[in-house]
Design a protein around this motif. Sequence first.
Motif, PDB file in Angstrom:
ATOM      1  N   THR A 243      20.911  -8.289 -13.511  1.00 20.10           N
ATOM      2  CA  THR A 243      21.950  -7.080 -14.210  1.00 20.10           C
ATOM      3  C   THR A 243      21.357  -6.949 -15.580  1.00 20.10           C
ATOM      4  O   THR A 243      21.014  -5.869 -16.004  1.00 20.10           O
TER       5      THR A 243
ATOM      6  N   LYS B  68      21.892   7.051 -19.639  1.00 19.66           N
ATOM      7  CA  LYS B  68      22.682   7.644 -18.722  1.00 19.66           C
ATOM      8  C   LYS B  68      23.449   6.067 -17.701  1.00 19.66           C
ATOM      9  O   LYS B  68      22.652   5.603 -17.151  1.00 19.66           O
ATOM     10  N   ASP B  69      24.464   6.198 -17.654  1.00 19.62           N
ATOM     11  CA  ASP B  69      25.313   4.967 -16.915  1.00 19.62           C
ATOM     12  C   ASP B  69      25.063   3.592 -17.586  1.00 19.62           C
ATOM     13  O   ASP B  69      25.361   2.667 -16.950  1.00 19.62           O
TER      14      ASP B  69
ATOM     15  N   SER C  92      26.419   2.529 -20.141  1.00 23.14           N
ATOM     16  CA  SER C  92      27.903   1.988 -20.736  1.00 23.14           C
ATOM     17  C   SER C  92      28.426   1.327 -19.525  1.00 23.14           C
ATOM     18  O   SER C  92      29.002   0.229 -19.800  1.00 23.14           O
ATOM     19  N   ARG C  93      28.580   1.791 -18.305  1.00 27.21           N
ATOM     20  CA  ARG C  93      28.938   1.190 -17.098  1.00 27.21           C
ATOM     21  C   ARG C  93      28.374  -0.225 -17.055  1.00 27.21           C
ATOM     22  O   ARG C  93      28.926  -1.109 -16.408  1.00 27.21           O
ATOM     23  N   GLN C  94      27.077  -0.282 -17.117  1.00 28.58           N
ATOM     24  CA  GLN C  94      26.443  -1.515 -16.520  1.00 28.58           C
ATOM     25  C   GLN C  94      26.694  -2.600 -17.781  1.00 28.58           C
ATOM     26  O   GLN C  94      26.716  -3.706 -17.263  1.00 28.58           O
TER      27      GLN C  94
ATOM     28  N   SER D  49      29.252  -2.942 -19.303  1.00 27.97           N
ATOM     29  CA  SER D  49      30.672  -3.181 -18.930  1.00 27.97           C
ATOM     30  C   SER D  49      30.517  -4.303 -17.955  1.00 27.97           C
ATOM     31  O   SER D  49      31.251  -5.261 -18.002  1.00 27.97           O
ATOM     32  N   ARG D  50      29.771  -3.997 -16.838  1.00 23.67           N
ATOM     33  CA  ARG D  50      29.536  -4.936 -15.587  1.00 23.67           C
ATOM     34  C   ARG D  50      29.131  -6.312 -16.074  1.00 23.67           C
ATOM     35  O   ARG D  50      29.472  -7.269 -15.902  1.00 23.67           O
TER      36      ARG D  50
ATOM     37  N   ARG E  59      31.648  -8.311 -17.997  1.00 23.04           N
ATOM     38  CA  ARG E  59      32.711  -8.960 -16.841  1.00 23.04           C
ATOM     39  C   ARG E  59      32.022 -10.113 -16.308  1.00 23.04           C
ATOM     40  O   ARG E  59      32.812 -11.156 -16.060  1.00 23.04           O
TER      41      ARG E  59
ATOM     42  N   LYS F  13      27.891  -1.526 -25.756  1.00 21.40           N
ATOM     43  CA  LYS F  13      28.719  -0.555 -25.233  1.00 21.40           C
ATOM     44  C   LYS F  13      29.327   0.200 -26.226  1.00 21.40           C
ATOM     45  O   LYS F  13      29.157   1.536 -26.043  1.00 21.40           O
TER      46      LYS F  13
ATOM     47  N   GLU G 109      28.565   4.029 -26.961  1.00 15.89           N
ATOM     48  CA  GLU G 109      29.522   5.128 -26.593  1.00 15.89           C
ATOM     49  C   GLU G 109      29.842   5.877 -28.087  1.00 15.89           C
ATOM     50  O   GLU G 109      30.268   7.069 -27.921  1.00 15.89           O
TER      51      GLU G 109
END
Length: 126
Positions: A46, A60-61, A63-65, A67-68, A71, A89, A93
């Motif tokens: 990751t 693009k995307d 921020s989601r990665q 977050s992953r 976690r 992140k 943002e």
Amino acid sequence: MGEIAALRPREVVRQDVEAIAVIYRNLGAPVAEQMVTRALGELALTMAGIAEKVRGQELKDLSRQLSRLGRMAADLGLLTLATVAGDAKICLERADGTAFSAVWARLMRVAERSLTAEAGVADQTF
């Protein structure tokens, strides 16, 4: 002119070993070792994927990665890695390129230290 000093930041990596200990207690050593090893590998992949996107400036995307990544790191007790991923992140943002660059450099250092420090964790018995 004076001497130029090269600064080499060294990150202190905080971890919660109890997170790994719980996995070992709940699953037993053989299963836990496989699970932790797989999770660390997934975390490294990751991070490598995120690094590739940053190098290619494909935000693009991202921020989601991030977050992953946070976690996954938190689940393994890698507290500093989880925190810095969250900080990256936030910078992304807020569209703060300067802050993101600084935090990104820190994330790379922390990830390197976390993953090398954790390499032997799957071999430990609890």
